[in-house]
Design a protein around this motif. Structure first.
Motif, mmCIF file in Angstrom:
data_model
loop_
_atom_site.group_PDB
_atom_site.id
_atom_site.type_symbol
_atom_site.label_atom_id
_atom_site.label_comp_id
_atom_site.label_asym_id
_atom_site.label_seq_id
_atom_site.Cartn_x
_atom_site.Cartn_y
_atom_site.Cartn_z
ATOM 1 N N LEU A 211 0.824 -1.208 0.000
ATOM 2 C CA LEU A 211 0.000 0.000 0.000
ATOM 3 C C LEU A 211 0.858 1.258 0.000
ATOM 4 N N LEU A 214 1.900 4.146 2.184
ATOM 5 C CA LEU A 214 1.411 3.742 3.505
ATOM 6 C C LEU A 214 2.081 2.442 3.927
ATOM 7 N N GLU A 215 2.333 2.312 5.230
ATOM 8 C CA GLU A 215 2.770 1.040 5.787
ATOM 9 C C GLU A 215 1.542 0.308 6.322
ATOM 10 N N ALA A 216 1.583 -1.018 6.297
ATOM 11 C CA ALA A 216 0.448 -1.793 6.784
ATOM 12 C C ALA A 216 0.921 -3.114 7.383
ATOM 13 N N ALA A 236 -7.681 -4.939 2.905
ATOM 14 C CA ALA A 236 -7.152 -3.661 2.433
ATOM 15 C C ALA A 236 -6.829 -3.787 0.953
ATOM 16 N N THR A 244 -6.993 4.256 -0.638
ATOM 17 C CA THR A 244 -6.753 2.948 -0.022
ATOM 18 C C THR A 244 -7.976 2.569 0.802
ATOM 19 N N VAL A 246 -9.829 0.179 3.501
ATOM 20 C CA VAL A 246 -9.500 -0.688 4.635
ATOM 21 C C VAL A 246 -10.784 -1.089 5.340
ATOM 22 N N THR A 370 -0.394 6.404 13.371
ATOM 23 C CA THR A 370 -0.786 5.004 13.179
ATOM 24 C C THR A 370 -2.281 4.866 13.412
ATOM 25 N N LEU A 429 -2.173 0.693 10.148
ATOM 26 C CA LEU A 429 -1.672 1.455 9.001
ATOM 27 C C LEU A 429 -0.953 2.697 9.514
ATOM 28 N N ARG A 430 0.090 3.102 8.798
ATOM 29 C CA ARG A 430 0.870 4.268 9.220
ATOM 30 C C ARG A 430 1.187 5.132 8.007
ATOM 31 N N THR A 431 1.027 6.431 8.193
ATOM 32 C CA THR A 431 1.342 7.383 7.133
ATOM 33 C C THR A 431 2.830 7.731 7.146
#
Length: 446
Positions: A211, A214-216, A236, A244, A246, A370, A429-431
């Motif tokens: 993603l 983004l981290e997931a 996701a 994205t 989710v 997060t 998830l993290r931006t």
């Protein structure tokens, strides 16, 4: 487990001024009652290790023995595990190790017949005891069979009253071992079915795609009980408009049918989301209408969301979502601040009434923050209020605000007890670092 105070005190003693030994005419009924108590004790649990422990405890209680043990055999006949009663020092048990498969116990296993020895040290078949082992004078054992296969040996030593084991004792132990074999087979079948159901559930969960930026990360932990396993999911994907998508959800009810229902709802939601790149409330509303095609619509709680990047270069992200009767998402700041995204207007579970409006909500998703979506199994406990679980989750997530997402998910799962009352699904998830811009609210969609 019911305990036998008469056997525990010894047959020659008195208890509270009453003769300890019951009249001979009542003895059979007395023993039968305690045999039934023992059978019930080994039958109430479906965890194999617990069943084995219950068997040994029931045997020593039933016969008034000081010591009891159950040796579990491998297919090659080697002792692979030993469950004991009466030797309370774990260091001593570790030092003694497993029986070596010779001597009296070896004779019993070879013959597959009950064994009764009045004087262990005088029996020519005895190999003696290892150094540090409690000295045992009398011994009685029976082979433990499961579906005609030798599973292990169950034996007791030294009755509390000092008398040798007799025919009645042998009959009681043999009867208990027979019932124990059935309980062990039930436990093995239960665990086999549970593993199959868990495998089926896991196979239906997706692999989270890339993603980026983004981290997931995601985790699933099944319920400890088979009848409560199944129905939680996460998902996701990147939508055609670039957002994205989710979701985390939980099918109402937990049994072997929950996983297929979860698969149906998840697939339908994916199809609706891909076809209609609209506000989250609109997507969930369309899912509601789609579920009405079923004669008996499946129901589920869920949070469906869209993570969108700002239109200008370097702008931040926005999280838009609709909540259908589910625990609220948790936003964890890079500085350790936490906030549950729980607006006043939220919806009922999907699959109940398609005419009920769905609402869309939006909140800034700042750089390095997060977002945690999870099912209620992560925060609900039978012995505590859910608000306590939510507070505990926020506190731990705050401490791990900068931890890698994989480590964060592992820590959140491990904070739960070893026995899970319910399934647990977690999606994190993290931006990436970047600039945050102000985002306006969106009116409800239905």
């Amino acid at each position: 487990m019911a305990h036998n105070p008469w056997l525990q005190q010894g047959r020659g003693q008195a208890r509270d001024g009453v003769a300890a030994r019951p009249p001979q005419r009542a003895l059979d009924r007395y023993q039968l009652r305690h045999l039934l108590d023992g059978v019930v004790a080994v039958s109430v649990n479906l965890d194999t290790r617990t069943v084995l422990q219950r068997i040994v405890e029931a045997a020593t209680d039933l016969l008034g023995a000081r010591y009891g043990a159950l040796g579990v055999l491998s297919e090659s006949g080697q002792v692979t595990d030993l469950i004991t009663v009466g030797i309370d020092d774990p260091q001593l048990c570790a030092a003694l190790g497993l029986p070596q498969g010779h001597g009296l116990l070896h004779t019993m296993l070879d013959d597959r017949e009950p064994l009764r020895v009045a004087e262990v040290d005088e029996d020519p078949r005895s190999a003696g005891f290892p150094s540090g082992h409690p000295v045992m004078r009398t011994l009685m054992g029976v082979p433990l069979m499961v579906r005609g296969t030798l599973y292990g040996d169950l034996y007791v030593a030294d009755k509390m009253d000092g008398t040798p084991f007799d025919d009645d004792d042998e009959g009681l132990l043999t009867a208990l071992a027979s019932a124990a074999g059935v309980s062990l087979e039930n436990a093995r079948l239960y665990e086999r079915l549970k593993r199959a159901a868990e495998h089926f559930q896991r196979r239906m969960l997706p692999v989270i795609p890339d993603l980026a930026p983004l981290e997931a990360a995601a985790r699933y932990e099944p319920a400890s009980e088979l009848l409560r396993l199944g129905g939680d999911w996460y998902d996701a994907m990147v939508l055609p408009d670039g957002a994205t998508c989710v979701v985390v959800g939980d099918v109402t009810g937990h049994d072997v049918e929950a996983a297929p229902l979860m698969g149906q709802i998840r697939s339908m939601l994916r199809a609706v989301a891909l076809d209609r790149c609209g506000p989250p409330g609109l997507v969930v509303s369309r899912l509601d209408h789609a579920l009405m095609m079923f004669e008996d619509p499946p129901t589920a709680t869920l949070v469906f969301g869209r993570i969108e990047r700002g239109r200008g270069e370097g702008e931040g992200y926005t999280f838009g979502w609709s909540n259908a009767g589910h625990p609220p998402p948790l936003l964890v700041g890079a500085d350790g601040s936490t906030r549950y995204l729980a607006p006043a207007r939220h919806g009922i579970p999907v699959g109940i009434d398609a005419s009920v409006p769905r609402f869309s909500h939006e909140h800034p998703f700042p750089p390095g923050n997060t977002l945690l979506l999870f099912t209620d199994g992560l925060v609900e406990r039978r012995d505590q209020d859910i608000d306590t679980g939510l507070s505990d989750l926020a506190e731990q997530a705050a401490r791990l605000a900068r931890a890698p997402l994989e480590d964060l998910c592992d820590a959140l799962i491990s904070r739960s007890p070893k026995v899970f009352d319910d399934d647990v699904a977690v999606l994190a998830l993290r931006t990436p670092p970047g600039r945050l811009d102000t985002v306006t609210d969106t009116p409800p969609a239905c």
